[in-house]
Design a protein around this motif. Structure first.
Motif, short mmCIF file in Angstrom:
data_model
loop_
_atom_site.label_atom_id
_atom_site.label_comp_id
_atom_site.label_asym_id
_atom_site.label_seq_id
_atom_site.Cartn_x
_atom_site.Cartn_y
_atom_site.Cartn_z
N UNK A 140 11.64 16.61 -17.73
CA UNK A 140 11.07 17.03 -19.02
C UNK A 140 9.98 16.09 -19.52
N UNK A 141 10.06 14.79 -19.16
CA UNK A 141 9.01 13.85 -19.61
C UNK A 141 7.86 13.72 -18.60
N UNK A 142 7.86 14.59 -17.57
CA UNK A 142 6.77 14.68 -16.58
C UNK A 142 6.57 13.38 -15.79
N UNK A 143 7.67 12.65 -15.55
CA UNK A 143 7.54 11.39 -14.81
C UNK A 143 7.98 11.51 -13.36
N UNK A 144 8.64 12.61 -12.99
CA UNK A 144 9.15 12.73 -11.62
C UNK A 144 9.25 14.20 -11.25
N UNK A 145 9.17 14.47 -9.94
CA UNK A 145 9.31 15.85 -9.47
C UNK A 145 10.09 15.86 -8.15
N UNK A 146 10.62 17.04 -7.81
CA UNK A 146 11.38 17.18 -6.55
C UNK A 146 11.26 18.62 -6.05
#
Ligand code: MG
Length: 203
Positions: A129-135
Motif C-alpha cells: 500500500x505504501x508503494x515500497x515493495x512489489x512481488x
C-alpha cells in the motif's frame, strides 16, 4: 464515443474469439489520459469454469461460466491508454483505505459497443500500500500456461517485461500511482451494475 461517469459497462476477456470472462463495472473516467472503472462490491461477474463447474484460470478449449460475486471492498481499475496492464486499487471493506495495489497483466483495451475487451494474462503483481515493495503473483500458474502453449516464450517475455515496467512505475510513484486515487470515493447513488444483454456476444 466516450462513456460518462456512472454508466455501466462490461469488461470482457476474449479467448480465441469467445467470451472467457465478463465483469460489470461502473465508469469513473473515460478520457484520452486514463480509463477508470469501478468494480463494486456485490457485482456479479461471469467467470470461466470446466463442464463440471470447477473454476479455471488458464485458458482451455471448452468452458462454461459460473457467477462470481465481488465481496468485501471494491476495486478501482486504472488503465493508462494502450497499456498492457491495469492498476487495481483494492479497498478495505467499508472503503476506509486502499489495502493494496495490484497490477493485472492483460492485453491493451479494445473499445466495444458494451465497454471494452481485453484478455487476462494470468500473471499479476502485488504492490504494498505504501508503494515500497512489489512481488509476482500466480507465477506458477503463468509458467504452467506457457508450458501448455497458451503463450509463446516470446509473448511470455513481453508479458513479464510489461510487469517489471509497471512495478517500477509503482515504486517511482508514477501515474496513476500517487495521483490521489487512494482518496477517491464512489458515488453512493450508483446501483450495483449488472451485465448488459449481449455480454456473451462477440461481434
Ligand atoms: Mg490477472
Amino acid at each position: 464515443m466516450r462513456w460518462r461517469a456512472g454508466e455501466t459497462v462490461v469488461l470482457r476477456d476474449i479467448w480465441r474469439g469467445r467470451v472467457w470472462a465478463a465483469k460489470p463495472l461502473i465508469v469513473v473516467a473515460d478520457t484520452p489520459a486514463l480509463t477508470a472503472l469501478w468494480m463494486m462490491p456485490g457485482a456479479v461477474s461471469k467467470l470461466p469454469a470446466l463442464a463440471d463447474g470447477t473454476p479455471v484460470r488458464i485458458p482451455v478449449r471448452e468452458w462454461s461460466f459460473y457467477d462470481k460475486t465481488w465481496r468485501d471492498g471494491g476495486a478501482l481499475f486504472l488503465i493508462p491508454p494502450g497499456a498492457a496492464h491495469a492498476v487495481w486499487a483494492m479497498w478495505s471493506p467499508g472503503h476506509t483505505h486502499v489495502q493494496s495495489w495490484y497490477i493485472n497483466l492483460q492485453e491493451p483495451l479494445r473499445r466495444t459497443r458494451l465497454g471494452w475487451d481485453t484478455m487476462d494474462q494470468v500473471l499479476d503483481i502485488t504492490v504494498a500500500p505504501d508503494l515500497t515493495a512489489w512481488a509476482w503473483k500466480d507465477e506458477q500458474e503463468f509458467t504452467e500456461a506457457v508450458a501448455a502453449g497458451v503463450w509463446s516464450g516470446g509473448q511470455a517475455c513481453a508479458i513479464r517485461s510489461e510487469g517489471e515496467r509497471a512495478a517500477a512505475r509503482a515504486l517511482a510513484g508514477a501515474p496513476p500511482f500517487r495521483d490521489g486515487w487512494e482518496r477517491w470515493t464512489p458515488d453512493p447513488m450508483w446501483p450495483i451494475p449488472m451485465l448488459p444483454v449481449g455480454w456473451d456476444v462477440v461481434e
